[in-house]
Scaffold this motif. Structure first.
Motif, PDB file in Angstrom:
ATOM      1  N   PRO A 126     -12.880   2.038   4.564  1.00  0.00           N
ATOM      2  CA  PRO A 126     -12.763   1.130   5.699  1.00  0.00           C
ATOM      3  C   PRO A 126     -12.601   1.898   7.009  1.00  0.00           C
ATOM      4  CG  PRO A 126     -10.704   1.250   4.506  1.00  0.00           C
ATOM      5  CD  PRO A 126     -11.699   2.051   3.720  1.00  0.00           C
ATOM      6  N   GLY A 132     -14.376  -4.035   5.967  1.00  0.00           N
ATOM      7  CA  GLY A 132     -13.759  -2.723   6.125  1.00  0.00           C
ATOM      8  C   GLY A 132     -12.893  -2.642   7.365  1.00  0.00           C
ATOM      9  N   THR A 133     -13.408  -3.136   8.478  1.00  0.00           N
ATOM     10  CA  THR A 133     -12.629  -3.114   9.713  1.00  0.00           C
ATOM     11  C   THR A 133     -11.397  -4.008   9.587  1.00  0.00           C
ATOM     12  OG1 THR A 133     -14.665  -2.759  10.955  1.00  0.00           O
ATOM     13  CG2 THR A 133     -12.727  -3.451  12.208  1.00  0.00           C
ATOM     14  N   ALA A 168      -7.315   1.054  -0.437  1.00  0.00           N
ATOM     15  CA  ALA A 168      -7.302   1.756  -1.722  1.00  0.00           C
ATOM     16  C   ALA A 168      -8.448   1.345  -2.624  1.00  0.00           C
ATOM     17  CB  ALA A 168      -5.968   1.497  -2.437  1.00  0.00           C
ATOM     18  N   GLY A 169      -9.180   0.288  -2.246  1.00  0.00           N
ATOM     19  CA  GLY A 169     -10.322  -0.137  -3.049  1.00  0.00           C
ATOM     20  C   GLY A 169     -10.261  -1.602  -3.419  1.00  0.00           C
ATOM     21  N   GLN A 170     -11.100  -1.957  -4.397  1.00  0.00           N
ATOM     22  CA  GLN A 170     -11.174  -3.350  -4.835  1.00  0.00           C
ATOM     23  C   GLN A 170     -10.377  -3.529  -6.113  1.00  0.00           C
ATOM     24  OE1 GLN A 170     -15.426  -3.851  -5.206  1.00  0.00           O
ATOM     25  NE2 GLN A 170     -15.709  -4.102  -2.997  1.00  0.00           N
ATOM     26  N   ALA A 174      -9.338   0.681  -9.494  1.00  0.00           N
ATOM     27  CA  ALA A 174      -9.656   0.622  -8.070  1.00  0.00           C
ATOM     28  C   ALA A 174     -10.988   1.313  -7.786  1.00  0.00           C
ATOM     29  CB  ALA A 174      -8.551   1.284  -7.262  1.00  0.00           C
ATOM     30  N   VAL A 175     -11.762   0.691  -6.919  1.00  0.00           N
ATOM     31  CA  VAL A 175     -13.014   1.295  -6.486  1.00  0.00           C
ATOM     32  C   VAL A 175     -12.811   1.777  -5.046  1.00  0.00           C
ATOM     33  CG1 VAL A 175     -15.462   0.898  -6.074  1.00  0.00           C
ATOM     34  CG2 VAL A 175     -14.302  -0.334  -7.912  1.00  0.00           C
ATOM     35  N   GLN A 176     -13.053   3.044  -4.824  1.00  0.00           N
ATOM     36  CA  GLN A 176     -12.757   3.599  -3.499  1.00  0.00           C
ATOM     37  C   GLN A 176     -13.752   3.091  -2.456  1.00  0.00           C
ATOM     38  OE1 GLN A 176      -9.977   5.439  -3.304  1.00  0.00           O
ATOM     39  NE2 GLN A 176     -10.121   5.218  -1.089  1.00  0.00           N
ATOM     40  N   THR A 177     -13.247   2.639  -1.358  1.00  0.00           N
ATOM     41  CA  THR A 177     -14.113   2.274  -0.233  1.00  0.00           C
ATOM     42  C   THR A 177     -13.635   3.033   0.997  1.00  0.00           C
ATOM     43  OG1 THR A 177     -12.702   0.419   0.314  1.00  0.00           O
ATOM     44  CG2 THR A 177     -14.585  -0.040  -1.106  1.00  0.00           C
TER      45      THR A 177
END
Lengths: 182, 331
Positions: free
Chosen positions: A11, B13-14, B182-184, A6-9
């Protein structure tokens, strides 16, 4: 292949503007005119056109995406108004059968449907015509087999299909062939 | 349809933040399946988050030779895309043979993967259905199940997966790209579809608010020699009774590379690994094709009215391989 890591983003949590579920003002551009109405977000484009804007040309057949009677254009692409929420069409260009003629001059496809008797009861006809004009733009009217396949989203319970294809062929040929309708 | 509230968002993101934060919300893309399911009360979110403005509509070359289909790319646009048609004809064909032109203009490819079964009992809130209402039972087992699955079924569910695109993607080993708070993640297509087992309500390994942002097609030269064959009750605008996605390479009469997947007969887009194993290195003959078809359907389980699908699937496999061989031979 990328890893499953997982890559943290970051949002933005729930920052979107919420509209409804009660009636909200919705602005649509239909046949070149700006229209306003107060509707709930759950209202389909089909119901908004017919019940709020009194544009009764677009027909309600199955109301579940199976018959094509409600075919309209959104941003010039043929779509089904029954499976489209009206509120999702803000900032889009909607065209219905009422917007096809040029003043009192019918669109060539409308003329062809009249001349070649391309309907019996007429209920599916607005959807057939909106689909047929789009078909020529899309370039899939090369021969009858292709027309059949690319008009299969529009059912006609009177089975006027041979005449519908004749009308499409005529407009196609008048306008210099496939892809030349616009 | 129950009352719903509506939000329109313009960035990923939204979108995922909004849906993840609200358990009663759902993404709205093309809506072709979802609006229908809302109207018949099978899906009942309180809020729709319209993601159609997100910048996920492109078809892009990937470093290394693959192709990424943006999650919101429309079925019609992907089907007509010159690179897709040239390098992955089975993907284009699977799209064109699905739905109608109007629906293909509306429906996104991510939505196509996420669409729900057309099992009539799943769609009827008056009757038992383990997928819609876990634990209530399966009405299809003893019901009108002519369209139901013969592969990948469980004692809980025999609903057929309806996607054509998913079948081509399964043959290609496509990878689903997702994004959540949690990410991609990158999820191989075979893992993206879950077998019903005891939890038929769970069809994908996605968390609430996890969005399919794209579908990656791997670099795969054999995919340029591929096709999608779909058998159905009428020739257009109908779901498959049996479908085959095949990519194949034949050298000196022997099959040197084979990718085969089935649609219309299984609870998920079905990679025909037993058939592939039988075909790999075998002579490209009707005998080989028939043996491979038999091997793949050996584990099929009929449920009354759908028993014909076992033979139909075998014949569709043989036909697809035969036509591919003839085409390769004349190429």
């Amino acid at each position: 292949m990328k890893s499953q890591q997982a890559v943290q983003t970051t949002p933005t949590p729930d920052s979107a503007v919420v509209r409804g579920p009660d009636e909200v003002e919705v602005r649509l551009r239909v046949n070149g005119e700006n229209r306003r109405m107060s509707i709930e977000p759950r209202v389909s484009l089909l119901d908004a056109l017919r019940d709020r804007l009194d544009l009764h040309g677009t027909k309600k057949g199955c109301n579940q995406g199976a018959c094509g009677a409600c075919t309209v254009w959104v941003d010039r692409r043929r779509v089904l108004a029954c499976l489209t929420l009206a509120i999702s069409c803000e900032n889009r260009e909607i065209t219905t059968i009422e917007g096809l003629a040029d003043g009192d001059a019918l669109h060539p496809m409308q003329e062809a449907f009249l001349d070649l008797d391309a309907f019996q009861c007429g209920y599916c006809t607005p959807g057939q015509i909106m689909s047929a004009v789009a078909l020529l733009t899309e370039g899939h009217a090369g021969d009858d087999d292709e027309i059949k396949e690319w008009m299969s989203g529009n059912l006609c319970r009177c089975a006027a299909y041979p005449h519908i294809r004749a009308a499409i062929r005529r407009v196609r040929d008048e306008q210099g062939g496939d892809r030349a309708a616009h | 349809m129950r009352p719903i509230s509506y939000s329109r968002v313009s960035d990923v993101g939204t979108a995922i933040g909004t849906v993840a934060a609200d358990p009663t919300s759902a993404f709205l893309a093309g809506g072709t399946n979802q609006v229908d399911l809302l109207r018949i009360y099978v899906e009942q979110p309180r809020r729709l988050v319209d993601i159609n403005d997100l910048p996920l509509k492109q078809v892009e070359e990937l470093p290394g030779g693959g192709l990424r289909l943006g999650g919101l790319a429309r079925m019609s646009d992907v089907a007509e895309h010159p690179t897709v048609r040239r390098r992955y004809p089975m993907v284009s064909e699977s799209l064109v043979l699905g739905a109608s032109p109007q629906l293909r203009h509306m429906a996104s490819v991510a939505g196509n993967l996420m669409q729900r079964t057309r099992c009539t009992y799943f769609r009827d809130t008056e009757v038992a259905c383990n997928k819609r209402s876990p634990g209530t039972g399966c009405s299809a087992m003893e019901g009108v199940n002519r369209g139901h699955a013969v592969l990948g079924t469980s004692e809980c569910c025999i609903a057929t997966h309806p996607s054509d695109l998913g079948v081509a993607l399964m043959a290609l080993d496509a990878v689903v790209q997702t994004e959540s708070p949690a990410g991609q993640r990158s999820i191989p297509i075979d893992d993206f579809y879950l077998l019903p087992g005891k939890t038929p309500e769970r069809e994908h390994p996605l968390s609430h608010g996890e969005l399919v942002t794209g579908i990656d097609l791997p670099p795969l030269p054999v995919a340029a020699h591929s096709r999608y064959i779909k058998i159905r009750d009428r020739e257009s605008y109908e779901f498959a009774l049996a479908a085959v996605a095949v990519a194949m390479s034949v050298v000196d009469g022997r099959i040197t590379e084979i990718r085969l997947a089935l649609g219309g007969v299984a609870t998920k887009p079905w990679r025909a690994r037993a058939a592939e194993a039988a075909l790999d290195g075998a002579p490209a003959t009707t005998d080989s094709f028939t043996r491979a078809a038999e091997a793949e359907l050996a584990t099929a389980v009929p449920h009354g009215m759908n028993a014909f699908k076992i033979e139909l699937a075998k014949r569709t496999i043989v036909r697809a391989l035969t036509e591919m061989t003839q085409r390769e031979g004349s190429a």
